[in-house]
Design a protein around this motif. Structure first.
Motif, PDB file in Angstrom:
ATOM      1  N   SER A  56      95.889 -55.615  12.232  1.00 60.63           N
ATOM      2  CA  SER A  56      95.491 -56.778  13.034  1.00 60.63           C
ATOM      3  C   SER A  56      96.202 -56.801  14.384  1.00 60.63           C
ATOM      4  O   SER A  56      95.609 -57.167  15.400  1.00 60.63           O
ATOM      5  CB  SER A  56      95.798 -58.076  12.278  1.00 60.63           C
TER       6      SER A  56
ATOM      7  N   ARG B 282      92.022 -55.242  14.265  1.00 60.36           N
ATOM      8  CA  ARG B 282      90.879 -55.189  13.346  1.00 60.36           C
ATOM      9  C   ARG B 282      91.313 -55.660  11.963  1.00 60.36           C
ATOM     10  O   ARG B 282      92.493 -55.576  11.614  1.00 60.36           O
ATOM     11  CB  ARG B 282      90.340 -53.765  13.249  1.00 60.36           C
TER      12      ARG B 282
ATOM     13  N   TYR C 257      92.847 -59.807   7.086  1.00 58.38           N
ATOM     14  CA  TYR C 257      93.376 -59.798   8.446  1.00 58.38           C
ATOM     15  C   TYR C 257      94.543 -60.770   8.514  1.00 58.38           C
ATOM     16  O   TYR C 257      94.721 -61.610   7.628  1.00 58.38           O
ATOM     17  CB  TYR C 257      92.296 -60.155   9.478  1.00 58.38           C
TER      18      TYR C 257
ATOM     19  N   GLN D  66      87.388 -64.166  14.897  1.00 59.25           N
ATOM     20  CA  GLN D  66      87.539 -62.728  15.168  1.00 59.25           C
ATOM     21  C   GLN D  66      87.541 -61.931  13.864  1.00 59.25           C
ATOM     22  O   GLN D  66      86.882 -60.894  13.761  1.00 59.25           O
ATOM     23  CB  GLN D  66      88.840 -62.461  15.923  1.00 59.25           C
TER      24      GLN D  66
ATOM     25  N   LEU E  14      84.611 -59.275  13.186  1.00 61.21           N
ATOM     26  CA  LEU E  14      84.970 -57.858  13.084  1.00 61.21           C
ATOM     27  C   LEU E  14      84.695 -57.310  11.688  1.00 61.21           C
ATOM     28  O   LEU E  14      84.273 -56.154  11.535  1.00 61.21           O
ATOM     29  CB  LEU E  14      86.435 -57.653  13.469  1.00 61.21           C
ATOM     30  N   THR E  15      84.898 -58.113  10.668  1.00 61.70           N
ATOM     31  CA  THR E  15      84.572 -57.686   9.305  1.00 61.70           C
ATOM     32  C   THR E  15      83.090 -57.347   9.220  1.00 61.70           C
ATOM     33  O   THR E  15      82.709 -56.281   8.722  1.00 61.70           O
ATOM     34  CB  THR E  15      84.929 -58.792   8.282  1.00 61.70           C
TER      35      THR E  15
ATOM     36  N   TRP F 150      81.047 -56.662  11.668  1.00 67.32           N
ATOM     37  CA  TRP F 150      80.720 -55.541  12.541  1.00 67.32           C
ATOM     38  C   TRP F 150      81.085 -54.205  11.892  1.00 67.32           C
ATOM     39  O   TRP F 150      80.261 -53.299  11.815  1.00 67.32           O
ATOM     40  CB  TRP F 150      81.424 -55.678  13.894  1.00 67.32           C
ATOM     41  N   PHE F 151      82.315 -54.080  11.416  1.00 67.95           N
ATOM     42  CA  PHE F 151      82.752 -52.800  10.844  1.00 67.95           C
ATOM     43  C   PHE F 151      82.019 -52.463   9.554  1.00 67.95           C
ATOM     44  O   PHE F 151      81.727 -51.301   9.288  1.00 67.95           O
ATOM     45  CB  PHE F 151      84.264 -52.798  10.589  1.00 67.95           C
TER      46      PHE F 151
END
Length: 180
Positions: free
Chosen positions: A102, A107, A155, A164, A168-169, A171-172
């Motif tokens: 993080s 991330r 995170y 965020q 991001l979770t 997205w990845f």
């Protein structure tokens, strides 16, 4: 981390210790002081390593032992992972790894990561560690986030906001695959 040339002035007494640490590092392992003391019982391991002045040898103090590695063939980041694994504290391993991810990248960390090498924790160990983490006030910054496919990520709220972490979770775990 910049790799240094091996020190040309290694004393004959320190040489086997230096070689053992470098060989272990080349193989992806840390060496404990306890192991070196068993392998070389007639040597004052700590003093010889300290006095050797060999710049590529690095030391990490653990809860019950001292760990050594050579940065000629092992990065500090990997050594930290190995150190955390060797300490046999899955809660701390997970929390510190999540905080690092993080903070550094930034991330969230897939929980599945801890089932894979170099961590190789069992599903039970991961589940138990996650359960114990919720009971510790010093770990209240470790948050969970689930992707739309059900994958669980962690995170640190010290470094990522909830928005965020969740974005991001997703997205990845999902977005990257759907947007090549």
């Amino acid at each position: 981390m910049e790799n240094q040339e091996p020190s040309p002035e290694i004393t004959p007494k320190a040489l086997p210790l230096v070689e053992a640490i470098r060989a272990a590092s080349k193989g992806g392992a840390l060496v404990t002081q306890r192991t070196l003391e068993k392998e070389f019982p007639d040597l004052n391991v700590h003093a010889l390593i300290t006095e050797s002045g060999v710049k590529d040898l690095k030391k990490m103090e653990g809860s019950s032992d001292v760990y050594y590695f050579s940065d000629l063939s092992m990065t500090e980041a990997y050594a930290v992972f190995m150190y955390r694994i060797n300490e046999k504290d899955p809660v701390r391993l997970i929390a510190e790894t999540v905080r690092d991810d993080s903070r550094i990248y930034p991330r969230p960390t897939p929980v599945a990561t801890f089932r894979e090498p170099p961590f190789s924790l069992s599903a039970r160990d991961v589940e138990e560690a996650l359960g114990r983490m919720t009971l510790r006030p010093d770990l209240e910054d470790i948050k969970r986030s689930s992707a739309s496919n059900g994958a669980l990520y962690l995170y640190s709220s010290q470094f990522l906001s909830e928005a965020q972490g969740d974005a991001l979770t997703e997205w990845f775990e999902v977005g990257v695959r759907e947007n090549p």
